[in-house]
Design a protein around this motif. Structure first.
Motif, short mmCIF file in Angstrom:
data_model
loop_
_atom_site.label_atom_id
_atom_site.label_comp_id
_atom_site.label_asym_id
_atom_site.label_seq_id
_atom_site.Cartn_x
_atom_site.Cartn_y
_atom_site.Cartn_z
N ALA A 147 73.05 55.46 128.90
CA ALA A 147 73.24 55.38 127.00
C ALA A 147 74.17 54.82 126.30
O ALA A 147 74.93 54.98 125.92
N GLU A 148 74.37 53.46 126.95
CA GLU A 148 75.06 51.84 126.75
C GLU A 148 74.85 51.90 125.12
O GLU A 148 74.48 51.38 125.00
N LYS A 149 76.36 52.35 124.48
CA LYS A 149 75.94 52.19 122.92
C LYS A 149 76.51 50.90 122.62
O LYS A 149 76.21 50.19 121.53
N SER A 150 77.55 49.42 123.99
CA SER A 150 77.34 48.18 123.18
C SER A 150 76.19 47.62 123.23
O SER A 150 75.26 47.70 125.05
N ARG A 151 76.23 46.44 122.60
CA ARG A 151 74.73 45.85 123.39
C ARG A 151 74.83 44.66 124.30
O ARG A 151 76.32 43.49 123.52
N THR A 152 75.39 44.79 125.00
CA THR A 152 75.74 43.06 125.88
C THR A 152 74.73 42.79 126.13
O THR A 152 73.07 43.24 126.68
N ILE A 153 74.56 41.20 127.93
CA ILE A 153 73.52 40.57 127.86
C ILE A 153 73.43 41.29 129.65
O ILE A 153 72.60 40.66 129.91
N ARG A 154 74.20 42.11 129.59
CA ARG A 154 73.94 42.94 130.67
C ARG A 154 73.75 44.28 131.55
O ARG A 154 73.79 44.74 132.05
N HIS A 155 73.56 44.87 130.09
CA HIS A 155 73.39 46.69 129.71
C HIS A 155 72.00 47.05 129.88
O HIS A 155 71.51 46.52 128.61
N ILE A 199 67.75 33.87 138.85
CA ILE A 199 67.58 33.16 137.64
C ILE A 199 68.10 32.80 137.58
O ILE A 199 67.34 31.78 136.81
N ASN A 200 68.84 32.93 137.00
CA ASN A 200 70.10 32.56 136.01
C ASN A 200 69.59 32.77 134.02
O ASN A 200 69.30 31.87 133.88
N LEU A 201 69.08 33.81 134.29
CA LEU A 201 68.65 34.52 133.08
C LEU A 201 69.81 34.92 132.15
O LEU A 201 70.80 34.91 132.95
N GLU A 202 69.87 34.26 131.12
CA GLU A 202 70.50 34.62 130.15
C GLU A 202 71.14 36.09 129.90
O GLU A 202 72.37 36.44 129.90
N ASP A 203 69.75 36.55 129.40
CA ASP A 203 70.68 38.14 128.99
C ASP A 203 69.10 38.99 129.71
O ASP A 203 67.61 39.11 130.55
N ILE A 204 69.74 39.96 130.23
CA ILE A 204 69.09 41.34 131.42
C ILE A 204 67.76 41.59 130.79
O ILE A 204 67.25 41.82 131.91
N LYS A 205 67.63 41.80 129.35
CA LYS A 205 66.04 41.94 129.42
C LYS A 205 64.97 41.52 129.48
O LYS A 205 64.19 41.68 129.63
N GLU A 206 65.66 40.10 130.21
CA GLU A 206 64.24 39.41 130.14
C GLU A 206 63.61 39.63 131.99
O GLU A 206 62.96 38.94 132.58
N CYS A 207 64.97 40.67 132.90
CA CYS A 207 64.47 40.60 134.21
C CYS A 207 63.67 41.86 134.94
O CYS A 207 64.39 42.22 136.10
N VAL A 208 63.82 42.03 133.60
CA VAL A 208 62.43 43.73 133.60
C VAL A 208 61.16 43.53 133.25
O VAL A 208 61.47 42.80 131.32
N LEU A 209 59.94 44.45 133.28
CA LEU A 209 58.91 44.13 132.89
C LEU A 209 59.29 44.41 131.24
O LEU A 209 58.77 44.12 129.90
N PHE A 210 59.66 45.91 130.98
CA PHE A 210 59.50 46.47 129.45
C PHE A 210 61.11 47.34 129.40
O PHE A 210 61.59 48.33 129.74
N PRO A 211 61.88 46.28 129.41
CA PRO A 211 63.12 46.31 128.99
C PRO A 211 63.52 48.27 128.15
O PRO A 211 62.77 48.09 126.85
N ARG A 212 64.35 48.40 128.28
CA ARG A 212 65.06 49.40 127.15
C ARG A 212 66.56 49.09 126.80
O ARG A 212 67.13 49.52 127.98
N THR A 213 66.96 49.79 125.86
CA THR A 213 67.58 49.81 125.59
C THR A 213 68.43 50.50 124.16
O THR A 213 66.85 50.80 123.63
N MET A 214 69.25 50.51 123.52
CA MET A 214 70.04 51.48 122.78
C MET A 214 69.31 50.82 121.03
O MET A 214 67.85 51.63 121.02
N ALA A 215 68.62 49.34 121.16
CA ALA A 215 67.82 49.23 120.18
C ALA A 215 66.21 48.95 120.30
O ALA A 215 64.95 49.11 119.43
N ARG A 216 65.76 49.68 121.42
CA ARG A 216 64.65 49.35 121.68
C ARG A 216 63.64 49.99 123.01
O ARG A 216 64.37 50.81 123.91
#
Ligand code: ATP
Ligand code: MG
Length: 435
Positions: free
Chosen positions: A204-212, A415-432
């Motif tokens: 349950a990562e509460k911070s929004r980062t490009i690798r969590h 792949i040299n991607l900026e955001d970790i959300k791009e590296c998974v098919l259906f991303p789960r984050t605090m906002a999603r």
């Protein structure tokens, strides 16, 4: 007549032959007499088809169809110079005329429509590379005689600290989504020796980062009778072997995503090893600051390494680097203290080069039941829910250790991607949580 995959038929030997393909309308250009349709098949293969405009009048983007036609070579044809001149078209489903994904869309919209965004070539290439990464990692473990196991995701006890636990209602009790399979792997080394697993971990990562992510794919390994040096070597070999095989096999996909694969050939073992103390010295001389409550201050001995720190430590490297020997306080209760260095943990994090940072964390586990109990108490954890884990120290405890590696972190680097959300098919984050 059987239908073919597009990748199989883009070959000179099929020129002039009749072929049949199935797929979706990727792009569409209607002219007065003839129309050009770019078809995408179910493996992301792409080819241009030409048909009389009368036969495709209502056609829309993403309509599913079958085309029978003759293969030609035409230098003007987009996507590799081959083109199918259509003889017959069968439409399976005429798509609504408002497919939301086009060429220029905001990141947010692409995430809202992830179930459709997955049809973009960028996503198809990512997904294929990701699949090959999983395949190569698995192969390495199989070839080196590690046994694959699985662990529950509904658990009673924390592994990595309470702040990132997801509670779930479990009949009449409270349970949590697993943060790591490690404790279960530790139970299995007594009967299976070196074991590994791959499964989702939840934070349950509460911070929004490009690798969590809130849910990520976690590869974990654990073995008895192992040393810190063995752990370094295992991770070096696993990483180099998988990465180099992936870059060989997925060179086309990586090229499409503009990833220069040359850098991967330069990676070699052993990786550099920085002690935590050395790392702090480097960071202090670079004036790295950290957030301490309300205050921002210069990093000092005892702090955990944040994203900025990991950037500084890895920016000018082509090889990954280990940072070992963290202070015991910044690490979870199960880590073993270095018998030769009080207050120092026998752990190491592996950082990926060029600012990508931590991809895995590992180390030796505390074997002594009395020490473990003290640490559990000190961290304010509920002793009862660890009673089964403590049993492992009562009955034939052995020196052991392991590591956990984040798959999306690895994909992000490869792949040299900026955001970790791009590296998974259906991303789960605090906002999603949807789709
Ligand atoms: P970080 O310090 O980067 O937040 P961590 O030290 O909390 O990570 P560990 O508990 O060591 O993470 O987990 C092992 C590995 O799992 C990490 O090295 C990382 O690759 C991956 N990982 C951890 N948390 C996440 C997350 N929220 N999203 C994606 N991967 C993660
Ligand atoms: Mg870690």
């Amino acid at each position: 007549m059987k239908y073919s995959r597009i990748s199989e038929i883009k070959k000179d030997e099929f020129l002039g032959k009749e072929i049949k393909i199935r797929g979706w309308v990727h792009r569409l250009r209607k002219q007065k007499d003839k129309s050009f349709i770019i078809i995408r098949d179910d493996r992301g293969g792409i080819i241009q088809c030409v048909l009389p405009s009368t036969s495709v009048q209502d056609l829309t983007i993403e309509s599913s169809l079958e085309i029978r036609g003759i293969l030609f070579k035409d230098d003007r044809a987009k996507e590799g110079g081959y083109e199918i001149r259509g003889v017959e078209i069968i439409i399976y489903n005429l798509a609504n005329n408002d497919f939301p994904i086009g060429e220029y869309q905001s990141t947010e919209l692409l995430l809202d429509y992830r179930h459709l965004t997955l049809r973009t070539r960028r996503m198809i290439n990512m997904a294929k590379i990701r699949a090959t990464i999983l395949e190569k990692l698995r192969n390495w473990f199989v070839e080196n005689d590690w046994i694959e196991v699985t662990a529950p995701t509904l658990v009673k006890s924390a592994v990595e600290g309470g702040s990132t636990l997801f509670p779930v209602k479990y009949f009449k009790e409270e349970a949590f989504l697993s943060q790591s399979a490690q404790l279960y792997l530790e139970a299995l080394i007594f009967s299976l020796g070196p074991v590994w697993t791959i499964g989702p971990s939840f934070r349950a990562e509460k911070s929004r980062t490009i690798r969590h992510l809130a849910e990520y794919l976690h590869l974990e390994a654990e073995a008895p009778w192992i040393t810190m040096n063995d752990l370094f070597t295992i991770q070096e070999k696993l990483l180099i072997n998988s990465v180099q095989n992936v870059t060989k096999e997925r060179i086309e996909e990586l090229k499409f995503l503009n990833r220069d694969v040359l850098a991967f050939n330069q990676i070699e073992e052993p990786f550099d090893k920085l002690s935590y103390g050395q790392a702090i010295d480097i960071l202090r001389s670079n004036d790295i600051k950290i957030q301490d409550g309300e205050m921002t201050r210069k990093i000092e001995w005892g702090d955990d390494l944040n994203l900025d720190s990991e950037k500084v430590l890895t920016n000018d490297r082509s090889n990954p680097v280990f940072v070992y020997g963290y202070p015991l306080e910044v690490k979870p209760f199960y880590v073993k203290e270095d018998p030769e260095s009080q207050g120092i943990a026998l752990t190491a994090d592996l950082l990926l080069p060029n600012g990508f940072g931590e991809v895995s964390s590992g180390g030796m586990r505390e074997e002594n039941i009395t020490v473990l109990k003290t640490r559990i108490k000190k961290e304010g954890l509920d002793m009862n829910s660890y009673s089964w884990y403590l049993d492992l120290r009562k009955y034939g405890s052995v020196p052991h250790g392991g590591f956990g590696l984040g798959i999306e972190r690895l994909v992000r680097w490869i792949i040299n991607l900026e955001d970790i959300k791009e590296c998974v098919l259906f991303p789960r984050t605090m906002a999603r949580l949807n789709p």
